[in-house]
Design a protein around this motif. Structure first.
Motif, mmCIF file in Angstrom:
data_model
loop_
_atom_site.group_PDB
_atom_site.id
_atom_site.type_symbol
_atom_site.label_atom_id
_atom_site.label_comp_id
_atom_site.label_asym_id
_atom_site.label_seq_id
_atom_site.Cartn_x
_atom_site.Cartn_y
_atom_site.Cartn_z
ATOM 1 N N PHE A 73 0.809 -1.215 0.000
ATOM 2 C CA PHE A 73 0.000 0.000 0.000
ATOM 3 C C PHE A 73 0.849 1.276 0.000
ATOM 4 C CE2 PHE A 73 -2.197 3.349 2.453
ATOM 5 C CZ PHE A 73 -3.251 3.601 1.596
ATOM 6 N N PRO A 74 1.901 1.388 0.828
ATOM 7 C CA PRO A 74 2.713 2.612 0.799
ATOM 8 C C PRO A 74 3.374 2.873 -0.551
ATOM 9 C CG PRO A 74 3.138 1.369 2.794
ATOM 10 C CD PRO A 74 2.329 0.475 1.904
ATOM 11 N N VAL A 75 3.681 1.810 -1.279
ATOM 12 C CA VAL A 75 4.316 1.955 -2.590
ATOM 13 C C VAL A 75 3.343 2.549 -3.597
ATOM 14 C CG1 VAL A 75 5.280 0.678 -4.549
ATOM 15 C CG2 VAL A 75 5.965 0.089 -2.212
ATOM 16 N N VAL A 76 2.159 1.960 -3.709
ATOM 17 C CA VAL A 76 1.206 2.453 -4.706
ATOM 18 C C VAL A 76 0.633 3.808 -4.292
ATOM 19 C CG1 VAL A 76 0.659 0.118 -5.462
ATOM 20 C CG2 VAL A 76 -0.752 1.176 -3.696
ATOM 21 N N MET A 77 0.545 4.061 -2.991
ATOM 22 C CA MET A 77 0.090 5.366 -2.525
ATOM 23 C C MET A 77 1.076 6.455 -2.927
ATOM 24 S SD MET A 77 -0.537 6.622 1.407
ATOM 25 C CE MET A 77 -0.622 8.381 1.796
ATOM 26 N N ALA A 78 2.382 6.206 -2.704
ATOM 27 C CA ALA A 78 3.401 7.218 -2.996
ATOM 28 C C ALA A 78 3.525 7.478 -4.494
ATOM 29 C CB ALA A 78 4.741 6.784 -2.420
ATOM 30 N N LEU A 79 3.667 6.404 -5.281
ATOM 31 C CA LEU A 79 3.841 6.599 -6.717
ATOM 32 C C LEU A 79 2.552 7.072 -7.377
ATOM 33 C CD1 LEU A 79 6.085 3.547 -7.682
ATOM 34 C CD2 LEU A 79 6.746 5.945 -7.376
ATOM 35 N N GLY A 80 1.416 6.593 -6.881
ATOM 36 C CA GLY A 80 0.143 7.063 -7.419
ATOM 37 C C GLY A 80 -0.044 8.540 -7.188
ATOM 38 N N MET A 82 2.430 10.754 -6.596
ATOM 39 C CA MET A 82 3.468 11.515 -7.301
ATOM 40 C C MET A 82 3.164 11.651 -8.788
ATOM 41 S SD MET A 82 7.575 10.794 -7.507
ATOM 42 C CE MET A 82 7.429 9.386 -8.624
ATOM 43 N N ASN A 83 2.667 10.584 -9.397
ATOM 44 C CA ASN A 83 2.472 10.571 -10.848
ATOM 45 C C ASN A 83 1.031 10.778 -11.280
ATOM 46 O OD1 ASN A 83 5.228 10.064 -11.217
ATOM 47 N ND2 ASN A 83 4.933 7.846 -11.077
ATOM 48 N N GLY A 84 0.121 10.972 -10.323
ATOM 49 C CA GLY A 84 -1.283 11.184 -10.677
ATOM 50 C C GLY A 84 -1.912 9.981 -11.348
ATOM 51 N N CYS A 85 -1.600 8.788 -10.884
ATOM 52 C CA CYS A 85 -2.140 7.564 -11.491
ATOM 53 C C CYS A 85 -3.635 7.446 -11.224
ATOM 54 C CB CYS A 85 -1.419 6.339 -10.934
ATOM 55 S SG CYS A 85 0.355 6.321 -11.241
ATOM 56 N N SER A 86 -4.319 6.747 -12.099
ATOM 57 C CA SER A 86 -5.746 6.521 -11.925
ATOM 58 C C SER A 86 -5.984 5.495 -10.820
ATOM 59 C CB SER A 86 -6.374 6.030 -13.225
ATOM 60 O OG SER A 86 -5.907 4.722 -13.529
ATOM 61 N N LEU A 149 3.457 0.488 -11.849
ATOM 62 C CA LEU A 149 3.024 1.881 -11.942
ATOM 63 C C LEU A 149 3.985 2.728 -12.777
ATOM 64 C CD1 LEU A 149 1.641 2.714 -8.376
ATOM 65 C CD2 LEU A 149 0.371 2.434 -10.512
ATOM 66 N N LEU A 150 5.261 2.358 -12.778
ATOM 67 C CA LEU A 150 6.242 3.109 -13.562
ATOM 68 C C LEU A 150 6.292 2.656 -15.018
ATOM 69 C CD1 LEU A 150 9.180 3.239 -10.978
ATOM 70 C CD2 LEU A 150 7.674 5.127 -11.633
ATOM 71 N N GLY A 151 5.620 1.548 -15.329
ATOM 72 C CA GLY A 151 5.581 1.060 -16.705
ATOM 73 C C GLY A 151 6.909 0.507 -17.199
ATOM 74 N N LEU A 152 7.656 -0.156 -16.344
ATOM 75 C CA LEU A 152 8.953 -0.690 -16.757
ATOM 76 C C LEU A 152 8.780 -1.814 -17.775
ATOM 77 C CD1 LEU A 152 11.042 -0.905 -13.446
ATOM 78 C CD2 LEU A 152 10.607 1.059 -14.945
ATOM 79 N N ASP A 153 9.686 -1.851 -18.747
ATOM 80 C CA ASP A 153 9.669 -2.969 -19.692
ATOM 81 C C ASP A 153 10.321 -4.188 -19.041
ATOM 82 O OD1 ASP A 153 12.453 -2.609 -19.794
ATOM 83 O OD2 ASP A 153 12.359 -1.437 -21.642
ATOM 84 N N GLY A 191 11.699 -1.434 -2.448
ATOM 85 C CA GLY A 191 11.005 -1.763 -3.680
ATOM 86 C C GLY A 191 10.901 -0.573 -4.614
ATOM 87 N N ILE A 192 10.543 0.583 -4.051
ATOM 88 C CA ILE A 192 10.459 1.799 -4.875
ATOM 89 C C ILE A 192 11.839 2.182 -5.399
ATOM 90 C CG2 ILE A 192 10.195 4.306 -4.691
ATOM 91 C CD1 ILE A 192 7.625 3.972 -3.369
ATOM 92 N N MET A 193 12.849 2.136 -4.536
ATOM 93 C CA MET A 193 14.197 2.497 -4.982
ATOM 94 C C MET A 193 14.664 1.596 -6.115
ATOM 95 S SD MET A 193 16.619 3.753 -1.851
ATOM 96 C CE MET A 193 16.675 2.157 -1.041
ATOM 97 N N ALA A 194 14.430 0.294 -5.984
ATOM 98 C CA ALA A 194 14.876 -0.639 -7.021
ATOM 99 C C ALA A 194 14.226 -0.316 -8.363
ATOM 100 C CB ALA A 194 14.556 -2.070 -6.603
ATOM 101 N N ALA A 195 12.915 -0.045 -8.340
ATOM 102 C CA ALA A 195 12.211 0.243 -9.585
ATOM 103 C C ALA A 195 12.658 1.575 -10.192
ATOM 104 C CB ALA A 195 10.705 0.261 -9.335
ATOM 105 N N LEU A 196 12.837 2.582 -9.349
ATOM 106 C CA LEU A 196 13.269 3.893 -9.857
ATOM 107 C C LEU A 196 14.690 3.836 -10.413
ATOM 108 C CD1 LEU A 196 11.832 6.249 -7.076
ATOM 109 C CD2 LEU A 196 11.063 6.093 -9.455
ATOM 110 N N LEU A 197 15.574 3.113 -9.734
ATOM 111 C CA LEU A 197 16.948 2.991 -10.223
ATOM 112 C C LEU A 197 16.996 2.222 -11.537
ATOM 113 C CD1 LEU A 197 18.761 2.289 -6.848
ATOM 114 C CD2 LEU A 197 19.063 4.311 -8.291
ATOM 115 N N ALA A 198 16.215 1.159 -11.634
ATOM 116 C CA ALA A 198 16.175 0.407 -12.890
ATOM 117 C C ALA A 198 15.603 1.263 -14.011
ATOM 118 C CB ALA A 198 15.336 -0.858 -12.706
ATOM 119 N N GLN A 199 14.635 2.100 -13.693
ATOM 120 C CA GLN A 199 14.056 2.999 -14.695
ATOM 121 C C GLN A 199 15.124 3.937 -15.258
ATOM 122 O OE1 GLN A 199 11.291 6.091 -13.334
ATOM 123 N NE2 GLN A 199 9.900 5.506 -14.982
ATOM 124 N N GLU A 200 16.067 4.328 -14.394
ATOM 125 C CA GLU A 200 17.132 5.242 -14.821
ATOM 126 C C GLU A 200 18.301 4.518 -15.480
ATOM 127 O OE1 GLU A 200 17.066 8.562 -14.792
ATOM 128 O OE2 GLU A 200 14.984 8.345 -14.130
#
Length: 330
Positions: A73-80, A82-86, A149-153, A191-200
């Motif tokens: 829940f904290p992950v989807v709450m924060a990224l949702g 931040m990014n205005g997710c539906s 939520l970040l849409g990683l491939d 979890g958030i850090m791993a996804a954001l770092l991989a995105q970069e």
């Protein structure tokens, strides 16, 4: 999860977490529940994950013995936020993260029937040697939710799992301390850090979960107690055949706690409340109370002389005495 987090924000340990994050001076758009403060998604996940689990009031999947919401829940709450997710995007990512967290945490015991004895059944190989399921499996589930939520491939997702596998940790020795809640928050943060770092573009071993020396290898086969020579590792085909078939949040489903203490104690609390109501028993009328439970329950409620609130939540004699003297534990 949100209600439990709001309650946790008022606790002394909750204020400790908030002060720590304020000192880190994280800036961002993500809310720390119950405070009015905003920070980065990484710090928000850390704080909110700890707050949700701080009172041990958050939901759990009984068959698995895992609390997925305090990590996912904290992950989807924060990224949702931040990014205005539906709403649909957030719920989808939440369901996915919970499924990965729950099934991975139960790996090795996925076919255990729902009515089997509670302890060590359907709880997975992580439980036996003493790893904290939310800390280990929760980190991977949090990564899956963040990546969705970040849409990683696929390549970036696998890199994110590799990064997260190196951060997944937690021990059951912290079971009856506030550090258990911190381990949940840290899993969400990692979890958030791993996804954001991989995105970069940061890379990790793309097979870090299943590879020799990877997450499953380290946290299951080589950590099992003596006497498990029959163990032959994780059956990947069996695992993937059960993933999302069905989702654990659908079956066996998520249980909401009635009392802010270990769920293993709830039956005894209910029994005491019913006896008090049926026979009009007052605290001054009881000379002694004898509670009979199966040995497995005592393993989950090991504290006989609690010294603080966290220990009290895992003390059968304490919670039953509270039910006798004060009624429903609050």
């Amino acid at each position: 999860a949100a209600a439990a987090g709001l309650a946790g924000a008022a606790q002394p340990e909750g204020r400790v977490m908030v002060r720590f994050i304020q000192e880190m001076r994280g800036n961002g758009k993500c809310t720390i529940m119950g405070t009015g403060l905003r920070t980065s998604p990484v710090y928000a996940a850390l704080a909110n994950g700890a707050l949700v689990h701080l009172l041990d009031f958050d939901d759990e999947i009984p068959r698995r013995g895992i609390h997925p919401s305090c990590v996912i829940f904290p992950v989807v709450m924060a990224l949702g936020e931040m990014n205005g997710c539906s709403g649909k995007e957030v719920i989808t990512a939440f369901a996915l993260g919970c499924e990965v967290c729950s099934k991975l945490g139960a790996i090795g015991d996925l076919d255990t029937p729902p009515n089997s004895p509670f302890l060590r059944k359907g709880m997975g190989e992580f439980f036996r040697p003493g790893w904290h399921r939310e800390g280990v499996a929760g980190t991977i589930g949090a990564t899956a939710a963040a990546a969705k939520l970040l849409g990683l491939d696929r390549v970036r997702l696998e890199n994110a799992f590799g990064i997260a596998s190196g951060e997944a940790a937690g021990v059951q020795a912290n079971w009856a301390t506030a550090s258990r809640a911190f381990q949940c928050g840290r899993a969400a943060m990692n979890g958030i850090m791993a996804a954001l770092l991989a995105q970069e573009g940061l890379t990790g071993a793309r097979d870090a979960i299943e590879a020799p020396g990877g997450l499953l290898d380290c946290y299951t086969a080589h950590s099992l107690p003596l006497g498990r020579e029959d163990y032959r590792g994780v059956d990947e085909a069996a695992f993937f055949s059960r993933l999302a078939n069905p989702y654990d949040i659908i079956h066996p489903g998520v249980a909401l706690k009635v009392y802010p203490c270990a769920s293993a104690s709830h039956t005894s609390i209910e029994a005491m409340l019913q006896l008090v109501q049926q026979y009009r028993i007052g605290p001054d009328q009881a000379k002694a109370v004898q509670v009979s439970v199966i040995p497995a329950m005592l393993e989950l409620l090991p504290v006989s002389d609690p010294q603080d609130g966290w220990q009290a939540r895992f003390s059968l004699n304490y919670v039953v005495a509270v039910a006798l003297v004060y009624g429903q534990p609050l």
